[in-house]
Write an enzyme that holds these catalytic residues in place. Structure first.
Site, PDB file in Angstrom:
ATOM      1  N   ASP A 113     -90.674   6.020  46.898  1.00 16.89           N
ATOM      2  CA  ASP A 113     -90.665   6.784  45.631  1.00 16.89           C
ATOM      3  C   ASP A 113     -90.398   5.975  44.355  1.00 16.89           C
ATOM      4  OD1 ASP A 113     -90.886   8.702  47.580  1.00 16.89           O
ATOM      5  OD2 ASP A 113     -89.084   9.820  47.061  1.00 16.89           O
ATOM      6  N   GLU A 132     -92.761  11.170  46.230  1.00 20.95           N
ATOM      7  CA  GLU A 132     -92.302  12.561  46.338  1.00 20.95           C
ATOM      8  C   GLU A 132     -93.163  13.382  45.381  1.00 20.95           C
ATOM      9  OE1 GLU A 132     -88.099  13.240  45.782  1.00 20.95           O
ATOM     10  OE2 GLU A 132     -88.367  15.416  45.714  1.00 20.95           O
ATOM     11  N   LYS A 153     -95.210  12.979  49.954  1.00 21.03           N
ATOM     12  CA  LYS A 153     -94.258  13.762  50.745  1.00 21.03           C
ATOM     13  C   LYS A 153     -93.618  14.865  49.888  1.00 21.03           C
ATOM     14  CE  LYS A 153     -90.398  10.519  50.054  1.00 21.03           C
ATOM     15  NZ  LYS A 153     -89.499  11.372  49.312  1.00 21.03           N
ATOM     16  N   CYS A 197     -83.610  10.004  48.912  1.00 22.38           N
ATOM     17  CA  CYS A 197     -84.833   9.849  49.708  1.00 22.38           C
ATOM     18  C   CYS A 197     -84.805   8.627  50.634  1.00 22.38           C
ATOM     19  CB  CYS A 197     -86.049   9.815  48.795  1.00 22.38           C
ATOM     20  SG  CYS A 197     -86.329  11.433  48.053  1.00 22.38           S
ATOM     21  N   GLN A 224     -69.945   1.592  61.914  1.00 23.78           N
ATOM     22  CA  GLN A 224     -69.913   1.940  63.343  1.00 23.78           C
ATOM     23  C   GLN A 224     -71.004   1.198  64.125  1.00 23.78           C
ATOM     24  OE1 GLN A 224     -68.949   6.324  63.962  1.00 23.78           O
ATOM     25  NE2 GLN A 224     -69.756   6.359  61.865  1.00 23.78           N
TER      26      GLN A 224
HETATM   27  C1  C5J Z   1     -85.614  10.615  45.509  1.00 22.60           C
HETATM   28  C2  C5J Z   1     -84.580  12.432  44.359  1.00 22.60           C
HETATM   29  N1  C5J Z   1     -86.762   9.950  45.590  1.00 22.60           N
HETATM   30  N2  C5J Z   1     -83.454  11.762  44.119  1.00 22.60           N
HETATM   31  N3  C5J Z   1     -85.643  11.841  44.938  1.00 22.60           N
HETATM   32  O1  C5J Z   1     -84.569  10.109  45.884  1.00 22.60           O
HETATM   33  O2  C5J Z   1     -84.670  13.587  44.016  1.00 22.60           O
END
Ligand code: C5J
Length: 221
Positions: free
Chosen positions: A24, A72, A129, A162, A202
């Protein structure tokens, strides 16, 4: 197998099974007038990582390794946008609204595009996406399976939304995930630090983290 210096311990890279996934890096998250700013965020934090993301992309290109870019975004009729997502929070502009760079997070609009410095070239995979995770409602899983990819190096934004969501989706599907620390960013520095810490805690419960230089050195070895 090539060892990449990483945390919490070295990442054993299988060079014939590894891909870079850039999450993104879109104008809507990085430029004034986009979705990120409409939510009240300082988008200059995002533009600062562009040189490191670019170095990583160029390194993978030079090594002939696959690169996947995600965006996105939603269909113009917003049929893939749940009401709960559109109505969330109190942004100046909601997803689908007309902004200075076109409709917010709608496929094909100027603001939805990947930053020109990081734009995909012919042969690279682009995944549009509708969710925060890149596996949800996309062909990503099938594409990776067809290409025999089992390891993913992550870059992009935002670290705790994301990027982390996609890493967790990938980890649950059996992929080994490595996050490039300087090539990811959040609007909140403390969230980036926390996401990095929880990913590699972990014994790499979600994945590994490494510096861009160490990743590039290993893939060129
Ligand atoms: C992403 C968001 N790409 N923060 N989108 O992280 O809304």
């Amino acid at each position: 197998m090539i060892e990449i210096k990483a945390e919490p311990f070295a990442f054993g890279a299988k060079i014939d099974q590894i891909a870079l996934i850039v999450i993104d890096m879109q104008r809507d998250f990085a430029e004034p007038g986009g979705f990120g700013e409409s939510l009240g965020n300082d988008v200059s934090r995002i533009t600062k990582i562009v040189p490191d993301v670019r170095r990583l992309i160029e390194g993978f290109r030079k090594a002939g390794l696959p690169i996947i870019h995600t965006m996105e975004c939603h269909r113009p009729d917003l049929s893939d946008l749940p009401k709960a997502k559109r109505n969330r929070g109190n942004p100046l502009l909601r997803i689908g609204d007309e902004g200075p760079m076109g409709r917010i997070l709608v496929a094909g609009e100027l603001g939805t595009a990947i930053l020109p410095e990081l734009a995909p070239i012919n042969g690279e995979i682009v995944i549009e996406k509708p969710g925060k995770g890149a596996f949800y409602a996309t062909d990503l899983g099938d594409i990776l399976k067809r290409r025999g990819i089992t390891q993913l190096v992550f870059a992009g934004v935002t670290t705790e939304v994301c990027v982390q969501t996609t890493m967790r989706e990938a980890n649950d599907r059996g992929y080994e995930c490595l996050l490039a620390e300087e090539a990811t960013e959040s609007y909140f520095p403390e969230f980036k630090a926390a996401a990095i810490a929880m990913i590699r805690a972990q014994g790499a419960i979600v994945g590994w983290t490494a510096h861009v230089d160490d990743i590039l050195e290993a893939i060129h070895a």
